[in-house]
Motif scaffolding. Structure first.
Motif, PDB file in Angstrom:
ATOM      1  N   ASP A 355      13.620  10.686  63.861  1.00  0.00           N
ATOM      2  CA  ASP A 355      14.069  10.564  62.475  1.00  0.00           C
ATOM      3  C   ASP A 355      14.394  11.952  61.911  1.00  0.00           C
ATOM      4  O   ASP A 355      13.552  12.849  61.939  1.00  0.00           O
ATOM      5  N   THR A 356      15.605  12.119  61.402  1.00  0.00           N
ATOM      6  CA  THR A 356      16.014  13.452  60.928  1.00  0.00           C
ATOM      7  C   THR A 356      15.771  13.658  59.441  1.00  0.00           C
ATOM      8  O   THR A 356      16.239  14.632  58.882  1.00  0.00           O
ATOM      9  N   ARG A 357      15.074  12.733  58.799  1.00  0.00           N
ATOM     10  CA  ARG A 357      14.888  12.897  57.366  1.00  0.00           C
ATOM     11  C   ARG A 357      14.111  14.167  57.035  1.00  0.00           C
ATOM     12  O   ARG A 357      14.238  14.720  55.965  1.00  0.00           O
ATOM     13  N   HIS A 358      13.282  14.633  57.963  1.00  0.00           N
ATOM     14  CA  HIS A 358      12.523  15.840  57.686  1.00  0.00           C
ATOM     15  C   HIS A 358      12.970  16.969  58.595  1.00  0.00           C
ATOM     16  O   HIS A 358      12.202  17.861  58.901  1.00  0.00           O
ATOM     17  N   SER A 359      14.201  16.897  59.016  1.00  0.00           N
ATOM     18  CA  SER A 359      14.698  17.934  59.917  1.00  0.00           C
ATOM     19  C   SER A 359      15.410  19.024  59.126  1.00  0.00           C
ATOM     20  O   SER A 359      15.826  18.826  57.988  1.00  0.00           O
ATOM     21  N   TRP A 360      15.541  20.175  59.773  1.00  0.00           N
ATOM     22  CA  TRP A 360      16.383  21.247  59.249  1.00  0.00           C
ATOM     23  C   TRP A 360      17.543  21.410  60.193  1.00  0.00           C
ATOM     24  O   TRP A 360      17.392  21.211  61.404  1.00  0.00           O
ATOM     25  N   TYR A 361      18.686  21.769  59.659  1.00  0.00           N
ATOM     26  CA  TYR A 361      19.817  21.934  60.567  1.00  0.00           C
ATOM     27  C   TYR A 361      20.643  23.154  60.207  1.00  0.00           C
ATOM     28  O   TYR A 361      20.641  23.619  59.065  1.00  0.00           O
ATOM     29  N   ASN A 362      21.336  23.635  61.224  1.00  0.00           N
ATOM     30  CA  ASN A 362      22.320  24.686  61.044  1.00  0.00           C
ATOM     31  C   ASN A 362      23.408  24.374  62.053  1.00  0.00           C
ATOM     32  O   ASN A 362      23.166  24.353  63.258  1.00  0.00           O
ATOM     33  N   ARG A 363      24.593  24.118  61.554  1.00  0.00           N
ATOM     34  CA  ARG A 363      25.619  23.579  62.448  1.00  0.00           C
ATOM     35  C   ARG A 363      26.339  24.638  63.259  1.00  0.00           C
ATOM     36  O   ARG A 363      27.155  24.313  64.104  1.00  0.00           O
ATOM     37  N   SER A 364      26.042  25.900  62.998  1.00  0.00           N
ATOM     38  CA  SER A 364      26.750  26.900  63.803  1.00  0.00           C
ATOM     39  C   SER A 364      25.863  27.564  64.854  1.00  0.00           C
ATOM     40  O   SER A 364      26.340  28.313  65.687  1.00  0.00           O
ATOM     41  N   MET A 365      24.579  27.290  64.837  1.00  0.00           N
ATOM     42  CA  MET A 365      23.700  27.914  65.839  1.00  0.00           C
ATOM     43  C   MET A 365      23.917  27.348  67.235  1.00  0.00           C
ATOM     44  O   MET A 365      24.270  26.185  67.392  1.00  0.00           O
ATOM     45  N   THR A 366      23.655  28.173  68.224  1.00  0.00           N
ATOM     46  CA  THR A 366      23.684  27.687  69.608  1.00  0.00           C
ATOM     47  C   THR A 366      22.289  27.185  69.965  1.00  0.00           C
ATOM     48  O   THR A 366      21.325  27.393  69.216  1.00  0.00           O
ATOM     49  N   ALA A 373      14.628  30.081  67.003  1.00  0.00           N
ATOM     50  CA  ALA A 373      14.223  29.792  65.627  1.00  0.00           C
ATOM     51  C   ALA A 373      13.026  28.865  65.602  1.00  0.00           C
ATOM     52  O   ALA A 373      12.113  29.015  64.783  1.00  0.00           O
ATOM     53  N   CYS A 374      13.019  27.890  66.490  1.00  0.00           N
ATOM     54  CA  CYS A 374      11.913  26.929  66.505  1.00  0.00           C
ATOM     55  C   CYS A 374      10.646  27.607  67.007  1.00  0.00           C
ATOM     56  O   CYS A 374       9.576  27.433  66.451  1.00  0.00           O
ATOM     57  N   LYS A 375      10.792  28.415  68.046  1.00  0.00           N
ATOM     58  CA  LYS A 375       9.612  29.068  68.610  1.00  0.00           C
ATOM     59  C   LYS A 375       8.935  29.993  67.598  1.00  0.00           C
ATOM     60  O   LYS A 375       7.710  30.045  67.536  1.00  0.00           O
ATOM     61  N   SER A 376       9.764  30.655  66.810  1.00  0.00           N
ATOM     62  CA  SER A 376       9.198  31.671  65.928  1.00  0.00           C
ATOM     63  C   SER A 376       8.497  31.065  64.708  1.00  0.00           C
ATOM     64  O   SER A 376       7.858  31.779  63.960  1.00  0.00           O
ATOM     65  N   ASN A 377       8.647  29.761  64.500  1.00  0.00           N
ATOM     66  CA  ASN A 377       7.985  29.134  63.349  1.00  0.00           C
ATOM     67  C   ASN A 377       6.992  28.098  63.867  1.00  0.00           C
ATOM     68  O   ASN A 377       7.372  27.058  64.416  1.00  0.00           O
ATOM     69  N   CYS A 378       5.726  28.378  63.690  1.00  0.00           N
ATOM     70  CA  CYS A 378       4.712  27.540  64.344  1.00  0.00           C
ATOM     71  C   CYS A 378       4.680  26.097  63.839  1.00  0.00           C
ATOM     72  O   CYS A 378       4.095  25.226  64.485  1.00  0.00           O
ATOM     73  N   THR A 379       5.279  25.836  62.690  1.00  0.00           N
ATOM     74  CA  THR A 379       5.289  24.449  62.231  1.00  0.00           C
ATOM     75  C   THR A 379       6.461  23.658  62.815  1.00  0.00           C
ATOM     76  O   THR A 379       6.551  22.458  62.617  1.00  0.00           O
ATOM     77  N   CYS A 380       7.342  24.347  63.526  1.00  0.00           N
ATOM     78  CA  CYS A 380       8.479  23.638  64.135  1.00  0.00           C
ATOM     79  C   CYS A 380       7.986  22.918  65.380  1.00  0.00           C
ATOM     80  O   CYS A 380       7.411  23.522  66.282  1.00  0.00           O
ATOM     81  N   THR A 381       8.165  21.595  65.424  1.00  0.00           N
ATOM     82  CA  THR A 381       7.624  20.837  66.558  1.00  0.00           C
ATOM     83  C   THR A 381       8.663  20.495  67.611  1.00  0.00           C
ATOM     84  O   THR A 381       8.312  20.158  68.731  1.00  0.00           O
ATOM     85  N   ALA A 382       9.952  20.517  67.242  1.00  0.00           N
ATOM     86  CA  ALA A 382      10.958  20.157  68.249  1.00  0.00           C
ATOM     87  C   ALA A 382      12.325  20.658  67.802  1.00  0.00           C
ATOM     88  O   ALA A 382      12.545  20.923  66.617  1.00  0.00           O
ATOM     89  N   TYR A 383      13.229  20.768  68.765  1.00  0.00           N
ATOM     90  CA  TYR A 383      14.598  21.145  68.420  1.00  0.00           C
ATOM     91  C   TYR A 383      15.565  20.465  69.378  1.00  0.00           C
ATOM     92  O   TYR A 383      15.184  19.996  70.457  1.00  0.00           O
ATOM     93  N   ALA A 384      16.820  20.426  68.971  1.00  0.00           N
ATOM     94  CA  ALA A 384      17.862  19.844  69.820  1.00  0.00           C
ATOM     95  C   ALA A 384      19.212  20.312  69.304  1.00  0.00           C
ATOM     96  O   ALA A 384      19.340  20.748  68.162  1.00  0.00           O
ATOM     97  N   ASN A 385      20.221  20.192  70.173  1.00  0.00           N
ATOM     98  CA  ASN A 385      21.600  20.388  69.735  1.00  0.00           C
ATOM     99  C   ASN A 385      21.990  19.252  68.790  1.00  0.00           C
ATOM    100  O   ASN A 385      21.499  18.127  68.938  1.00  0.00           O
ATOM    101  N   ILE A 386      22.903  19.532  67.866  1.00  0.00           N
ATOM    102  CA  ILE A 386      23.408  18.436  67.041  1.00  0.00           C
ATOM    103  C   ILE A 386      24.533  17.701  67.762  1.00  0.00           C
ATOM    104  O   ILE A 386      24.508  16.490  67.923  1.00  0.00           O
ATOM    105  N   GLU A 387      25.505  18.488  68.204  1.00  0.00           N
ATOM    106  CA  GLU A 387      26.700  17.863  68.795  1.00  0.00           C
ATOM    107  C   GLU A 387      26.708  18.026  70.307  1.00  0.00           C
ATOM    108  O   GLU A 387      26.206  19.008  70.841  1.00  0.00           O
ATOM    109  N   ILE A 388      27.306  17.046  70.960  1.00  0.00           N
ATOM    110  CA  ILE A 388      27.443  17.136  72.408  1.00  0.00           C
ATOM    111  C   ILE A 388      28.824  17.661  72.768  1.00  0.00           C
ATOM    112  O   ILE A 388      29.097  17.968  73.907  1.00  0.00           O
ATOM    113  N   THR A 389      29.718  17.739  71.797  1.00  0.00           N
ATOM    114  CA  THR A 389      31.059  18.245  72.097  1.00  0.00           C
ATOM    115  C   THR A 389      31.020  19.768  72.135  1.00  0.00           C
ATOM    116  O   THR A 389      30.041  20.392  71.748  1.00  0.00           O
ATOM    117  N   ARG A 390      32.093  20.343  72.562  1.00  0.00           N
ATOM    118  CA  ARG A 390      32.251  21.788  72.670  1.00  0.00           C
ATOM    119  C   ARG A 390      31.052  22.404  73.392  1.00  0.00           C
ATOM    120  O   ARG A 390      30.519  23.442  72.988  1.00  0.00           O
TER     121      ARG A 390
END
Ligand SMILES: *[C@@H]1O[C@H](CO)[C@@H](O)[C@H](O)[C@H]1NC(C)=O
Ligand SMILES: *[C@@H]1O[C@H](CO)[C@@H](O)[C@H](O)[C@H]1NC(C)=O
Ligand SMILES: *[C@@H]1O[C@H](CO)[C@@H](O)[C@H](O)[C@H]1NC(C)=O
Ligand SMILES: *[C@@H]1O[C@H](CO)[C@@H](O)[C@H](O)[C@H]1NC(C)=O
Ligand SMILES: *[C@@H]1O[C@H](CO)[C@@H](O)[C@H](O)[C@H]1NC(C)=O
Ligand SMILES: *[C@@H]1O[C@H](CO)[C@@H](O)[C@H](O)[C@H]1NC(C)=O
Ligand SMILES: *[C@@H]1O[C@H](CO)[C@@H](O)[C@H](O)[C@H]1NC(C)=O
Ligand SMILES: *[C@@H]1O[C@H](CO)[C@@H](O)[C@H](O)[C@H]1NC(C)=O
Length: 841
Positions: A355-366, A373-390
């Protein structure tokens, strides 16, 4: 004076004419639209006026497809406030509002609440556009002051937007109707959730019901790739001004997406030849589609008999509840995190993103930046790419628990924070190569992969229901009691001492909760007038069939197990077992059963139009079946069989498809019946062998008749025979022709080879038919009756071939049941039922 009156009279006449003859697509401030009058869009596709939905007599102002019957409404103004008589009027008032009012006081039941923007608008007009959009605008201007597309109901038309205008705040949500007869808003609402990264969300009341994953550039994450198709093309727009999902279709196609009263999105396209809405796809729910089914950090797997498991590195929060299949408490970490010193991440493949309701996003990051970014913030529990294109882009990060994760066929990877000992990634580097490969597969996704996904979903759904074993049975006193359907078998077994047979597998863990009514013998006797001869409809596989009328006026068909039939009891059980679990509009519906004394009966819905053979093989009645009805019947039978083969949760081979087993309802919709010989296949099982060949000559495939091998492809063969019979109006068995052909298949094949296939068409239909459709149907029929099972198409492919216009493969020679090959059938042990079948038909 007189002249004055005349002028007055004429002007009154004119104003009456003006109000009564609104015929085009535009309405001005002076005009009033009453019951019986309509606005029609310039392309004659949509019509606006007062209507009554379904069986209701309430009146509503709405928009519907002009030339489509039954009336298909796409928008309703006064959804919640019906007008109970024909006093309703619709008008545009000078301040730019559209009003629906009714009653002697002209009480306003609905208003568009529009207000004009002076001085730019002084002369408003309302217009029904070619897209089905009702708009208010300044005469001659482009922009809209108000449009119905901003206030959708249950129907999502091409060009509409599901989502939010972030500037004006307009939120275009879809709300289901309460029922087909009542357009008032039900509790199911689908909308674009814009907390966190946008995703489509459906709520039931205030409770989350289901959601898609976030848009991945091609489709919504976790959904089969629906981009690769020839009808719908999708668009997802997300910028500072708006976020919405939309679709378009080729203008030659009439399509709609509708949220059904039970909260399911279905997309349809109109098939003009059969005057029928064809379902393009359905967001059919399975056991995992309910929101957050497995609780926080749980993973739902519809193919696993235990449904929920914890993500790797997690364990059930409450083991006792979890082992009792109560999953809502979810999972917790097995090992505590040690941030910022010793944590790592673990990649999860093929899961729907949380569920992305409590997610943070940045559409230009790799992905690398995302990981850092996730590693450096201890409250970040998971990360993923947004788009599968490009090559994968954008960064989604979650904080806290991960909810509503399920296994899916294909998805971007989800990286979850773990204690170092559970982690697989402790160095932060993505794997661009392997990623690229996977992506290519997704992006190039073809229709066949789409089918694969559907098949897998089908299997998944089949599997997940396996757990439930009980039926709800309505007891004679009207209450419900739970019973195991096998108890019904056993009690019948002890009474009839039926013998077991290898062909009837007795596994008893495959049932779902199905509401089957119990009927008492007294009820049935009364309904059928004590099984009177005048109520007898005919003989089925294992006994006689009677028509009956219940006390409440419902018509039923009662199949009564013949006491003398030895094999009958097995078929009876078989039928009960299968048909009770199957629900599809092209399968006959079992209402209940009766099992009292030594009587065993199955009660079905009554089909007033009897069976297909009654029509197509009868000189007079066959005249009433024009080409489009026949095509409709063929198409629907195909869908019914497809359901049996792969869409139902069982994989079923019917084994006795024939014209007399296809029943017809009031509207000539076909319903497959008689599951006495049906056989369920287990997963991964594709064919089976039997020493007891059952079925009906003329419809059984060569490998089955001669070697006793049957599979889905034997049903495909029978279907092919049916297609040719429906087109030609001739029986395959007993076919005779002046020329040398001695079977319908041989005859059709010869005509096809000589480019004269149209001659197969029963002469009275030549005018009502479309040559290309007839040829295509014959072609598909011939593909189905090819000699070798491996050459025959699957039913999924058959349905696809009917729905599309792509070139078809060339058929190979069909199996000819010539007099030369026939005797072999008789060398196989053939039971008494089959013998009678063979003789009877
Ligand atoms: C019409 O209005 C009058 C007075 O305003 C009210 O008494 C009456 O009930 C209304 N009738 C209807 C049908 O609404
Ligand atoms: C109600 O509307 C009709 C049609 O426009 C009009 O003829 C009638 O006078 C109105 N009645 C009232 C009470 O406003
Ligand atoms: C118009 O406004 C009224 C009162 O604010 C509200 O009850 C009604 O739902 C609105 N109608 C529409 C179509 O938005
Ligand atoms: C527009 O006029 C109608 C009737 O004259 C009135 O009921 C409605 O409230 C007005 N709407 C606005 C937004 O002013
Ligand atoms: C629309 O459909 C027609 C007929 O199927 C086809 O010829 C045409 O190329 C299609 N147009 C587009 C834009 O896809
Ligand atoms: C199925 O469920 C069991 C028990 O929860 C679990 O151990 C197993 O990993 C699951 N299998 C799959 C394929 O998810
Ligand atoms: C998103 O990430 C890029 C690249 O790291 C950065 O330049 C940009 O400021 C970020 N945007 C937001 C809104 O954080
Ligand atoms: C970590 O992320 C959260 C977002 O939930 C944010 O509030 C917090 O400031 C971040 N901490 C650091 C150290 O960046």
């Amino acid at each position: 004076m007189e002249i004055r009156y005349n002028i007055l009279f004429i002007s009154v006449l004119f104003s009456i004419l003006a109000t009564c003859t609104i015929q085009d697509d535009t309405m001005t401030v002076d005009q009033v639209l009453q019951n019986g009058y309509t606005l029609v869009s310039a392309n004659r596709m949509y019509e606006l006026g007062f209507f009554s939905p379904g069986r209701s007599s309430n009146r509503y102002l709405g928009i519907w497809f002009k030339n489509i019957s039954p009336q298909t409404v796409v928008w309703v103004a006064n959804r919640a406030i019906p007008i109970t008589d024909s006093s309703g009027v619709f008008r545009l008032v000078t301040n730019g509002s559209l009003l629906v009012s009714a009653g002697s006081n002209n009480t306003t039941v609905w208003s568009s609440n529009t207000s004009l923007v002076f001085p730019t608008t002084i002369n408003p007009v309302a217009q029904l556009l070619n897209t089905g959009n009702l708009v208010v605008r300044e005469k001659g201007e482009e922009g809209f002051i108000w449009q119905s597309f901003d206030y959708p109901g249950d129907t999502f038309l091409p060009g509409m937007k599901l989502g939010k205008d972030l500037v004006s705040g307009i939120d275009r949500r879809f709300t289901a109707w309460k029922s087909d007869d009542d357009p008032s808003p039900s509790e199911f609402v689908t909308f674009m959730e814009t907390n966190g990264f946008p995703q489509l969300f459906e709520t039931q009341g205030s409770v989350p019901h289901s959601r898609t994953g976030p848009w991945n550039g091609v489709t919504f994450n976790g959904f089969p790739n629906r981009q690769a198709n020839s009808i719908f093309s999708y668009e997802f727009v997300f910028n500072d001004k708006e976020v919405y999902f939309s679709y378009t279709v080729n203008t030659s196609i009439i399509a709609r997406v509708t949220l059904s009263p039970d909260g399911i999105f279905n997309s349809f396209n109109w098939v003009d030849q059969v005057r029928h809405w064809s379902t393009y796809w359905s967001a059919i729910p399975d056991m995992c589609s309910g929101f957050g089914r497995c609780g926080p950090n749980g993973v739902c797997n519809a193919q696993n008999s235990s449904l929920c498991s914890c993500m790797a590195g997690f364990e059930p929060r409450k083991l006792d509840e979890w082992s009792a299949s109560q999953w809502s408490s979810g999972c917790q970490r097995r090992k505590p995190l040690d941030c910022p010193n010793g944590d790592g991440f673990r990649a999860f493949k093929n899961v729907k993103l949380p569920d992305t309701r409590h997610s943070w996003y940045n559409r230009s990051m790799t992905l690398d930046e995302c990981a850092a970014a996730c590693k450096s913030n201890c409250t970040c529990t998971a990360y993923a790419n947004i788009e599968i294109t490009r090559g994968g882009s954008g960064c989604l990060r979650w904080f806290g628990d991960l909810t509503d994760v399920r296994t899916v066929v294909e998805s971007q990877d989800l990286y979850v924070r773990m204690a170092k000992s559970d982690a697989t990634i402790t160095e932060y580097k993505s794997e661009p190569n392997s990623n690229k490969k996977r992506r290519t597969i997704i992006v190039v996704g073809t229709i066949s992969s789409c089918i694969l996904v559907m098949v897998m979903l089908g299997i998944a759904i089949a599997y997940l229901w396996r757990k439930k074993t009980r039926y709800l049975v309505k007891s004679p006193d009207g209450g419900f009691r739970r019973t195991n359907i096998d108890k019904v078998y056993y009690s019948m077994k002890s009474q009839h001492d039926g013998d077991g047979d290898g062909d009837y597998d007795n596994d008893n863990d495959d049932d779902t909760d199905t509401e089957l009514s119990y009927y008492s013998l007294a009820q049935v006797l009364k309904a059928t007038k004590d099984f009177s001869n005048e109520n007898k409809l005919g003989e089925g596989g294992f006994g006689s069939v009677y028509m009956g009328i219940l006390d409440d006026g419902r018509e039923i068909a009662v199949k009564r197990l013949s006491k003398s039939s030895g094999q009958g009891i097995n078929e009876f059980k078989n039928e009960l077992k299968f048909i009770a679990k199957l629900q599809h509009r092209n399968l006959v519906k079992l209402l209940g059963y009766c099992n009292e004394g030594d009587e065993s009966m199955l009660i079905y819905e009554y089909m007033p139009n009897k069976s297909l053979d009654f029509f197509i093989f009868d000189k007079r009645r066959s005249l009433t079946l024009d080409w489009s009805t026949r095509f409709h019947i063929i198409h629907e039978i195909a869908r019914g069989i497809l359901y049996l083969h792969q869409d139902s949760r069982l994989k079923i081979v019917h084994r006795d498809l024939k014209a007399s087993n296809i029943l017809l309802d009031d509207d000539m919709n076909p319903k497959i019946s008689d599951f006495g010989l049906a056989r369920m296949f287990r997963d991964h099982e594709n064919e089976a062998n039997t020493t007891r060949v059952v079925g009906t000559l003329g419809y059984i495939s060569p490998e089955y008749a001669i070697e006793g091998i049957f599979s889905e492809k034997s049903d495909v063969f029978s279907f092919g025979v049916l297609v040719l019979e429906i087109i030609s109006g001739k029986k395959n068995r007993g076919f005779s022709d002046k020329k040398d052909s001695d079977s319908l298949l041989a005859h059709a094949w010869r005509l096809f080879k000589e480019d004269m296939a149209l001659e197969l068409l029963s002469p009275h239909m030549r005018e009502s038919s479309v040559d290309s459709k007839v040829l295509r149907s014959i072609h598909i029929g011939l593909l189905c009756v090819q000699h070798y099972a491996k050459d025959r198409p699957s039913m999924a492919y058959v349905v696809l071939m009917f729905d599309q216009d792509d070139a078809l493969p060339s058929p190979k020679q069909p199996a000819f049941f010539t007099k030369g090959t026939m005797p072999k059938v008789n060398q196989i042990s053939v039971n008494e039922v089959t013998m009678t079948e063979l003789e009877a038909r």
